[in-house]
Design an enzyme around this catalytic site. Structure first.
Site, mmCIF file in Angstrom:
data_model
loop_
_atom_site.group_PDB
_atom_site.id
_atom_site.type_symbol
_atom_site.label_atom_id
_atom_site.label_comp_id
_atom_site.label_asym_id
_atom_site.label_seq_id
_atom_site.Cartn_x
_atom_site.Cartn_y
_atom_site.Cartn_z
ATOM 1 N N ALA A 223 0.819 -1.210 0.000
ATOM 2 C CA ALA A 223 0.000 0.000 0.000
ATOM 3 C C ALA A 223 0.855 1.265 0.000
ATOM 4 O O ALA A 223 2.086 1.220 0.061
ATOM 5 C CB ALA A 223 -0.934 -0.017 1.201
ATOM 6 N N HIS A 224 0.168 2.405 -0.041
ATOM 7 C CA HIS A 224 0.866 3.687 -0.171
ATOM 8 C C HIS A 224 1.743 3.994 1.048
ATOM 9 O O HIS A 224 1.419 3.689 2.183
ATOM 10 C CB HIS A 224 -0.112 4.836 -0.442
ATOM 11 N N ASN A 225 2.902 4.583 0.739
ATOM 12 C CA ASN A 225 3.866 5.052 1.740
ATOM 13 C C ASN A 225 4.510 3.934 2.560
ATOM 14 O O ASN A 225 5.134 4.194 3.590
ATOM 15 C CB ASN A 225 3.230 6.079 2.674
#
Length: 343
Positions: free
Chosen positions: A235-237
């Site tokens: 997922a993001h980051n």
């Protein structure tokens, strides 16, 4: 094709037998024949040595097999990988931009790049020397791909994302899709623009149908040497450390950080905003809901030290009998209580 002496020099091994024998391919010990080289890394296969007709066998020191040419080394499995590469893993000759590919005039392609039919290369894309883009690869605008990469069929890399040198991306992977970010507004959900990127460092391998989401802001980072199996969701980051292994169907929620030299077994789930220390191993199908310290082995949902999980799992097998025992004890207690009241 190589002689046994040449392969010994390649892996730093020692020949016992005829070093001039010519070897054409690597084959499993069960089917290897004349002209083949095979290996034994697992002791349970040693018994097969006496029946092999292979021209040579890679083994550890201390193993004897009269009449068979041996290549002695400290790590037969690693030697197998290197010999397999030498005998089989030949890169195709560069073919340039092939008919049916579309490359924006502003894109910069290094020397000896191959772009197969069906590829789309966007504005200001940079592709390094010797990289191969297989059919159907799509590189959005401003993507950077390093040298000697293999980007297999159907891969999509979205805008501004970066791949380092010698990166391998297997078919169907998506790099840089929007992270799953939505702000509740009381009635529904307001989409949060995902304006960051994905950065993949050198010598990373990304498996088939892997999805790596771009950061909401900043970078989703995959560090050097990490290997990602098929069907993994990042997922993001998220940040993944160096030389880490993510086995198939791992899912890592937003902003979690996985350290260097970690292994997450198949179907491990990681909640968001967590930190997993360096050299940590997590067993298959575990659920991680809190930070994990470095250098330990964990299993289970929620995760616990592996030895504790083994004890808990053993107890699970006893639950039916324990339930029956407890039920019988309850009945006896009720009978005793009834007798006491009657007195």
């Amino acid at each position: 094709m190589a002689t046994l002496n040449e392969l010994a020099e390649l892996i730093g091994g020692e020949v016992v037998g005829d070093g001039s024998v010519v070897l054409n391919r690597m084959a499993p010990i069960e089917s290897a024949g004349p002209g083949d080289i095979t290996f034994v890394a697992n002791p349970k296969y040693l018994a097969k040595l006496k029946d092999t007709t292979a021209s040579a066998v890679i083994v550890k020191a201390g193993i004897e097999c009269p009449g068979v040419n041996l290549l002695i080394c400290a790590n037969p499995y690693l030697a197998f990988a290197k010999v397999l590469t030498a005998l089989h893993a030949q890169r195709p000759a560069p073919q340039g931009v092939m008919d049916g590919a579309w490359v924006d005039p502003s894109a910069e392609l290094g020397a000896d790049v191959t772009v197969h039919p069906g590829c789309v290369v966007g504005k200001n894309v940079r592709v390094g020397r010797g990289t191969i883009l297989y059919p159907g690869v799509v590189l959005y605008d401003d993507v950077q791909v390093g040298e000697d990469c293999l980007v297999h069929a159907g891969v999509l890399v979205r805008e501004q994302c970066r791949l380092g040198n010698r990166v391998v991306v297997q078919p169907g992977a998506v790099i840089g899709s929007d992270g799953f970010g939505f702000a509740p507004d009381g009635k529904s959900y307001y989409k949060i623009p995902q304006v960051g990127i994905v950065a993949i460092e050198d010598d990373v391998e990304v498996g088939a149908n892997v999805c790596i989401d771009r950061a909401a802001m900043g970078v989703t980072l995959i560090k050097r040497g990490t290997k990602i199996d098929n069907l993994v969701q990042i997922a993001h980051n998220v940040s993944i450390g160096e030389d880490t292994i993510l086995v198939a169907q791992v899912g890592i929620a937003g902003s979690s950080k996985v350290g260097d030299h970690c292994t997450l077994g198949g179907q491990v789930g990681v909640s968001g905003h967590l930190k997993i220390g360096d050299n940590t191993m997590v067993g298959a199908q575990s659920g991680i809901i809190s930070d994990l310290p470095a250098g330990q082995v964990f299993s289970g949902t929620p995760t616990m030290p592996h030895r504790e999980w083994l004890k808990a799992s053993a107890s699970m097998r006893s639950l039916p009998a324990m339930r029956k025992t407890v039920s019988n004890l309850q009945k006896r207690i009720e009978e005793l209580e009834k007798l006491i009241k009657e007195r």
